[in-house]
Design an enzyme around this catalytic site. Structure first.
Site, PDB file in Angstrom:
ATOM      1  N   GLU A   1      -0.005  -1.273   5.585  1.00 37.45           N
ATOM      2  CA  GLU A   1       1.024  -0.801   6.508  1.00 37.45           C
ATOM      3  C   GLU A   1       0.785   0.648   6.923  1.00 37.45           C
ATOM      4  OE1 GLU A   1       4.648   0.987   8.054  1.00 37.45           O
ATOM      5  OE2 GLU A   1       3.624   1.574   6.216  1.00 37.45           O
TER       6      GLU A   1
ATOM      7  N   ASP B   1       0.836  -1.211   0.000  1.00 40.41           N
ATOM      8  CA  ASP B   1       0.000   0.000   0.000  1.00 40.41           C
ATOM      9  C   ASP B   1       0.866   1.253   0.000  1.00 40.41           C
ATOM     10  OD1 ASP B   1       0.750  -0.780   2.672  1.00 40.41           O
ATOM     11  OD2 ASP B   1      -0.665   0.683   3.470  1.00 40.41           O
TER      12      ASP B   1
END
Ligand SMILES: [Zn+2]
Length: 413
Positions: free
Chosen positions: A165, A100
């Site tokens: 994350e 991400d």
């Protein structure tokens, strides 16, 4: 012998790195927490692309650990393990990277499209090129070099691609640890998601984090008649000064492993209050960002904050509520004597010719989740630290070098 063979192979991957970065940045992978457009929540598409890419390059041992999440079109958040088998499976050398990215932020500050790779000499620009594609691509290139030179490392080499994350890791590493935790305490775990421009800093410890929110309630009235109200902002201003002084005086110890070496207590965000100059504000809300050395007990500090808030309540006749947007006691540090630290120091010395040094930082990396499970790990990379900024960039030479460091680790016995 085998290191120079693998390292030479990695040295030939310059264009491969650029092309992989180009493909990755074109798949925006934002968490649904950002209220992102559906076409921008692309973690699954990114991982599907990576699976094809890895298989095409002979990395076929893939395992998926998918976390259900109904907010994304596919209904899950992807976590993927890609593994190269070693001569022994007694331990695994892990590279953990996240798929991400964060949103581009203010588009007017970008000199190019954040979702399209711009190449300027050795420097690559786009959202995600550094955070965390640099580490992700370095891991992939190291794995490719083992396959393409026919080199079998002494132990398994695995890349763990995690989701989520940037928004708390509930669907990423936290989910992986709760659902078939693949790690062993003797594994060598490196998280190339932070570092320093010269590559010397090996992050082994974090501070505790507390985001304290102070809500002061007085009584609103016309500014010409202050006696009719209670000015919450005056109470708040006094609270900031008193709190700042108490925290810095009573919790002043230093630890040279950390940068900065002391605990930090910073007044930061301030909510807006009244809409006109001639109104006495009845409410005042502001925050302190606190990063505290692990030697201090967080609850002890919070109890002292509560004392000071109580003094202000009595002095200014306001109500003061203390709450926390985030409160995270520091994880136990990775020992400076842990094998991962020594092996990484040797690899950094070999590849970059510099001495690595263990450091502590202000907190907030995913390493904490692993350390709490008794898994020693380090956060390391040679990077410019442009993450989350407009015109985020990464240098191809750092990605090449980091891939060689990973290969060196994977060849260590
Ligand atoms: Zn990151």
């Amino acid at each position: 012998m085998s290191f120079s063979k693998v390292a030479d192979k990695i040295g030939s991957y310059r264009n491969e790195i650029i092309e992989l970065e180009r493909s990755l940045v074109a798949i925006p992978a934002l968490s649904p927490d950002y209220d992102a457009l559906p076409e921008h929540t692309g973690e699954v598409r990114k991982v599907e692309f990576l699976k094809k890419y890895l298989k095409k390059h002979g990395i076929e041992n893939l395992e998926e650990i998918n976390a259900p999440d109904s907010r994304v079109p596919e209904g899950y958040r992807p976590n993927l393990i890609a593994r190269i088998k070693g001569q022994s499976n007694e331990r695994t050398v892990w590279v953990m990277a996240h798929t991400d990215v964060v949103p581009p932020g203010d588009m007017s500050k970008w000199n190019s499209d954040p979702w399209e790779l711009k190449v300027d000499g050795d420097v690559l620009y786009a959202r995600g090129v550094e955070d965390n594609h640099q580490g992700l691509v370095a891991g992939v290139m190291a794995a490719r070099a083992f396959v393409e030179t026919g080199t079998v490392p002494p132990y398994d080499l695995a890349i763990l691609f995690v989701a989520d994350e940037e928004c708390g890791s509930d669907y990423g590493i936290q989910y992986v640890l709760k659902n078939g935790n693949p790690f062993k305490p003797e594994d060598i775990i490196i998280i190339p998601d932070g570092g320093s421009p010269d590559g010397s800093e090996i992050e082994v410890a974090e501070k505790s984090i507390a985001w304290a929110k102070f809500t002061l309630e007085g009584k609103q009235c016309h500014a010409s008649m202050p006696d009719h109200g209670i000015n919450a902002m005056r109470a708040g201003a006094n609270l900031i000064v008193k709190m700042d002084k108490m925290l810095h005086e009573e919790f002043a110890d230093r630890d040279p492993v950390f940068n900065p070496p002391e605990s930090t207590f910073e007044p930061t965000k301030k909510n807006s209050n009244v809409g006109a100059v001639n109104i006495i504000p009845g409410d005042d809300v502001f925050y302190f960002d606190c990063r505290i050395l692990p030697k201090y007990n967080l609850e002890k500090i919070i109890s002292r904050m509560t004392d000071v808030a109580g003094e202000i309540e009595r002095e200014f006749n306001v109500k003061c509520t203390l709450s926390f947007d985030q409160k995270e006691e520091a994880a136990p540090p990775t020992s400076e004597d842990a094998p991962v630290v020594g092996l990484l120091k040797s690899a950094v010395k070999e590849v970059y010719g510099i001495e690595g040094k263990p450091v502590g930082i202000g907190g907030g990396t995913v390493a904490a989740y692993l350390r709490r499970e008794g898994l020693p790990c380090v956060v390391w990379s040679k990077m410019e630290e442009t993450m989350h900024a407009p015109n985020e960039n990464a240098n191809v030479n750092n990605i090449l070098g980091d891939a060689k460091v990973i290969a060196h680790l994977a060849l260590s016995r």
